[in-house]
Design a protein around this motif. Structure first.
Motif, PDB file in Angstrom:
ATOM      1  N   LYS A 129     -56.653  -3.370  14.445  1.00 26.10           N
ATOM      2  CA  LYS A 129     -57.035  -1.992  14.727  1.00 26.10           C
ATOM      3  C   LYS A 129     -56.205  -1.826  15.932  1.00 26.10           C
ATOM      4  O   LYS A 129     -56.435  -2.310  17.003  1.00 26.10           O
ATOM      5  CB  LYS A 129     -58.348  -1.882  14.577  1.00 26.10           C
ATOM      6  N   SER A 130     -55.719  -0.624  15.757  1.00 24.80           N
ATOM      7  CA  SER A 130     -54.975   0.073  17.116  1.00 24.80           C
ATOM      8  C   SER A 130     -54.992   1.547  17.255  1.00 24.80           C
ATOM      9  O   SER A 130     -56.026   2.041  16.458  1.00 24.80           O
ATOM     10  CB  SER A 130     -53.609  -0.196  16.826  1.00 24.80           C
ATOM     11  N   ASP A 131     -54.605   2.132  18.184  1.00 23.58           N
ATOM     12  CA  ASP A 131     -54.586   3.704  18.394  1.00 23.58           C
ATOM     13  C   ASP A 131     -53.663   4.243  17.686  1.00 23.58           C
ATOM     14  O   ASP A 131     -53.651   5.538  17.715  1.00 23.58           O
ATOM     15  CB  ASP A 131     -54.467   3.900  19.833  1.00 23.58           C
ATOM     16  N   GLU A 133     -51.474   5.795  14.422  1.00 25.19           N
ATOM     17  CA  GLU A 133     -51.818   6.662  13.252  1.00 25.19           C
ATOM     18  C   GLU A 133     -51.399   5.896  12.093  1.00 25.19           C
ATOM     19  O   GLU A 133     -50.240   5.123  12.054  1.00 25.19           O
ATOM     20  CB  GLU A 133     -50.940   8.062  13.216  1.00 25.19           C
ATOM     21  N   LYS A 150     -49.038   2.350  21.463  1.00 24.64           N
ATOM     22  CA  LYS A 150     -50.357   2.668  20.571  1.00 24.64           C
ATOM     23  C   LYS A 150     -50.614   1.810  19.428  1.00 24.64           C
ATOM     24  O   LYS A 150     -51.454   1.775  18.982  1.00 24.64           O
ATOM     25  CB  LYS A 150     -50.124   3.881  19.984  1.00 24.64           C
ATOM     26  N   ASN A 154     -56.364  -2.533  19.651  1.00 22.70           N
ATOM     27  CA  ASN A 154     -57.463  -2.086  20.478  1.00 22.70           C
ATOM     28  C   ASN A 154     -58.513  -1.650  19.523  1.00 22.70           C
ATOM     29  O   ASN A 154     -58.598  -0.532  18.787  1.00 22.70           O
ATOM     30  CB  ASN A 154     -56.873  -0.791  21.210  1.00 22.70           C
ATOM     31  N   ASP A 155     -59.588  -2.497  19.381  1.00 23.05           N
ATOM     32  CA  ASP A 155     -60.577  -2.488  18.199  1.00 23.05           C
ATOM     33  C   ASP A 155     -61.966  -2.218  19.423  1.00 23.05           C
ATOM     34  O   ASP A 155     -62.543  -3.230  19.615  1.00 23.05           O
ATOM     35  CB  ASP A 155     -60.464  -3.587  17.372  1.00 23.05           C
ATOM     36  N   THR A 156     -62.703  -1.025  19.209  1.00 20.14           N
ATOM     37  CA  THR A 156     -63.845  -0.962  19.908  1.00 20.14           C
ATOM     38  C   THR A 156     -64.998  -1.268  18.991  1.00 20.14           C
ATOM     39  O   THR A 156     -66.183  -1.197  19.553  1.00 20.14           O
ATOM     40  CB  THR A 156     -64.057   0.392  20.416  1.00 20.14           C
ATOM     41  N   SER A 189     -59.187  -5.445  23.405  1.00 24.22           N
ATOM     42  CA  SER A 189     -57.667  -4.975  23.426  1.00 24.22           C
ATOM     43  C   SER A 189     -56.782  -5.930  23.861  1.00 24.22           C
ATOM     44  O   SER A 189     -57.166  -6.907  24.770  1.00 24.22           O
ATOM     45  CB  SER A 189     -57.903  -4.106  24.573  1.00 24.22           C
ATOM     46  N   ARG A 192     -53.728  -3.350  25.226  1.00 18.64           N
ATOM     47  CA  ARG A 192     -53.508  -1.652  25.278  1.00 18.64           C
ATOM     48  C   ARG A 192     -54.326  -1.155  26.559  1.00 18.64           C
ATOM     49  O   ARG A 192     -53.685  -0.267  27.136  1.00 18.64           O
ATOM     50  CB  ARG A 192     -54.315  -1.639  24.099  1.00 18.64           C
TER      51      ARG A 192
END
Length: 652
Positions: A129-131, A133, A150, A154-156, A189, A192
């Protein structure tokens, strides 16, 4: 084990590697044969976050003591009242690091920070997963460090209840690896949040338990992790499911599917001679999400099932554990206490939002709820001749409260045990995290778009899921879905060719015609699309005995079926960045065309290979501008293996 200390460094030396602990600033560097293979970040090795958001960072080693095989460190921090404790325990091919905190109030998270460049290229993680689109439907970095901006990982919400197939395991081109032993939610992350830094934060804890692997090949690191996580106990698909594709209605109809259209779809594929073992009805048949009753679009579901069976197909349906608030079953489940409870108000059900609205989630930790849900699935089988199911769900959500002492991993176990009672029909199920490997489920990667980028993401995600211990992988439906316009003829054929060289084929878009829901029109494909698609299914069927042997091998050893070139050729530097080729088993190299055009460059690792298309022996190296028209699939057989003779016989 040799332990050396001086004013600047504490060094632990094993026969295979050494660990150098810098006293100030505190840092850990791993070396093999004098070369750094992994190091903590220059900005700090660890930190602890307090509930108020304050970060406490280590500064210098206050004391170091070697005793009973463990180096115990007391590390001063940016808060004079807080001390970080670090225990380093080395063994032959790995070392374990456990951290804790003394003198501080409760911590909300603990993090580890590694210098990405020290490991070279990075792999593992699973679906990324990233930021950006459109991720992860159209993007998946391979290797993980290949992404920029992006698109960096970056997976929260990285954890065992995530819908994405993820695993707290990473490894590098330097043959180092990391396993974080936790069932908690993580934030990950890879470059990122902090340029060049891999950040691994475990939430709701003041401690960290991590194992660092130090090996001579990346494949050996993978095997070390499988030794912890476990290998499949059984092959998660039948011989037929390894031989022919599953046909699922989703990308062909989305939720507008009805009985008449579904039967016409099945009949047209059957009459066109395109192989398939099952016709599976996706979303669009329920009265409400969570009600296992048929809506008005299906006036005779048993008759529909009978007709599907008469064509020689199995019949399956899509199901979920989410029960929408407007479903009849929601009130039943609420009244009986069958739903997960709210963390804020345990007297009320937990309400979550998923892609089809607001819902409750069945609490499998409640034995009565488990049996109630299980009973509804068995009733579908008994009443309507349903042979199996596509489970499309989460079994837990961190926004809800657990019951009966369970955690997210416990719900995963219950969900897996429930699913194992039923035929998953080659669609498999998305169950993951350390230990889930043992179930041996087929894994379909997350929904994709319908363009070239999505096809490439599909290949990379299959590799990413394979190298975290899930060998029975299929891409999302051939041609993609994701409510985009249908794939072009070229994308659909090339996707089918790529899937033919993977463990499992998962199909939806008909190569005859498909409805374009974006532009509101039917798209009829040229006749050669069905011809090339059918040829791809026959290629996969011919390879099925070889693939099934690789599946049996995966049960014996944990070895992936579809794997990166460097697993077999670790001394070939170019193999570490090849993202559009793979090995199927050890003896077959797949290099399908994954971009528009009729040629591609091919990389062959060192050694002797047989070019199936050109009927010639070739040496390892680069083949530039390799010609491959729409009906051609570049394939290369490794010469001199035990599998070489039968592959040459199959493919000639």
């Amino acid at each position: 084990m040799a332990v050396r200390q001086d004013a600047r460094t504490v060094t632990l030396a094993t026969p295979g590697y050494e660990i150098a602990v810098a006293r100030e600033p505190f840092a850990i560097t791993t070396r093999r044969a004098g070369r750094t293979v992994l190091a903590t970040a220059a900005s700090g090795a660890f930190d602890v976050t307090r509930p108020d958001g304050t970060r406490v960072t280590p500064t210098k080693v206050a004391s170091a003591r070697w005793s009973h095989g463990t180096l115990d460190l007391s590390v001063a921090t940016s808060d004079a009242a807080t001390t970080l404790t670090v225990a380093v325990t080395p063994s032959a091919d790995r070392y374990r690091v456990r951290t804790g905190v003394k003198g501080a109030s409760a911590a909300s998270a603990t993090a580890l920070h590694l210098d990405m460049a020290s490991g070279g290229h990075w792999y593992g993680h699973g679906e990324a997963k990233s930021d950006a689109e459109g991720e992860p439907d159209t993007r998946q970095p391979w290797p993980l460090d290949a992404a920029t901006g992006k698109e960096q990982v970056n997976d929260t919400s990285f954890g065992p209840a995530s819908y994405l197939m993820t695993e707290p395991f990473w490894f590098t081109a330097t043959s180092a690896g990391l396993y974080v032993d936790t069932g908690n939610l993580m934030r990950v992350s890879l470059g990122r949040l902090h340029p060049g830094v891999a950040d691994f934060e475990v939430t709701d804890t003041a401690s960290l338990d991590a194992t660092f692997f130090v090996e001579r090949t990346p494949r050996a690191v993978y095997q070390d992790y499988i030794g912890i996580a476990g290998r499949p106990r059984a092959v998660g698909a039948t011989p037929a499911q390894f031989t022919e594709p599953l046909w699922n209605s989703w990308a062909q109809f989305y939720s507008t599917v009805d009985q008449k259209g579904f039967l016409e779809y099945a009949r047209s594929l059957h009459d066109a001679g395109v192989l398939g073992h099952t016709m599976q009805l996706d979303d669009g048949w329920m009265t409400h999400y969570g009600d296992y009753t048929w809506n008005a679009k299906f006036p005779d579901p048993k008759g529909m099932s009978d007709q599907i069976h008469a064509m020689g197909y199995g019949f399956g349906v899509w199901i979920t554990q989410w029960i929408n608030l407007d479903a009849d079953n929601y009130q039943v489940a609420k009244d009986k206490g069958y739903l997960l409870k709210s963390k804020q108000d345990p007297s009320q059900p937990c309400t979550v939002t998923w892609w089809n609205g607001k819902a409750g989630l069945i609490d499998l930790g409640n034995p009565d709820a488990y049996r109630w849900y299980e009973g509804q699935l068995k009733k579908l089988q008994a009443d309507y001749g349903v042979d199996g199911f596509k489970f499309d769900t989460k079994f837990f959500d961190e926004r809800c409260a657990a019951s009966n002492g369970l955690d997210a991993a416990g719900y995963r176990r219950l969900g897996a045990e429930l699913a194992q009672q039923f035929d998953l029909q080659g669609a498999g199920i998305r169950v993951h995290w350390t230990g889930a490997q043992k179930y041996g489920f087929v894994t379909r990667t997350v929904d994709k778009g319908t363009d070239w980028a999505s096809l490439n993401a599909a290949v990379k995600q299959n590799l990413a899921v394979s190298v975290i211990g899930y060998p029975f992988v299929a891409t999302d439906m051939i041609g993609g879905s994701d409510s985009m316009p249908p794939p072009s003829p070229e994308v659909l054929v090339r996707w089918a060719q790529a899937a033919a060289l993977m463990p499992i084929e998962y199909s939806s878009t008909s190569p005859l015609k498909v409805y374009d829901f974006v532009n509101r029109t039917w798209v009829t494909y040229p006749p050669e699309v069905a011809r090339h698609y059918a040829a791809a299914t026959r290629l996969h069927a011919a390879l099925a005995p070889y693939i099934r042997d690789q599946a049996d091998r995966a049960v014996r050893t944990g070895e992936p079926i579809m794997k990166p070139l460097f697993f077999r050729h670790p001394d070939d530097p170019a193999s570490y960045t090849v993202a559009d080729e793979w090995l199927l088993g050890d003896a077959l190299l797949a290099a399908p065309v994954l971009a528009s055009g009729t040629s591609r460059d091919v990389h062959l690792p060192p050694g002797a290979w047989y070019d199936v298309v050109r009927h010639r022996a070739v040496k390892g190296g680069g083949l530039r501008g390799y010609r491959a028209d729409l009906g051609t699939v570049p394939l290369f057989v490794r010469l001199g293996t035990s599998d070489t003779p039968r592959l040459l016989k199959i493919l000639e």
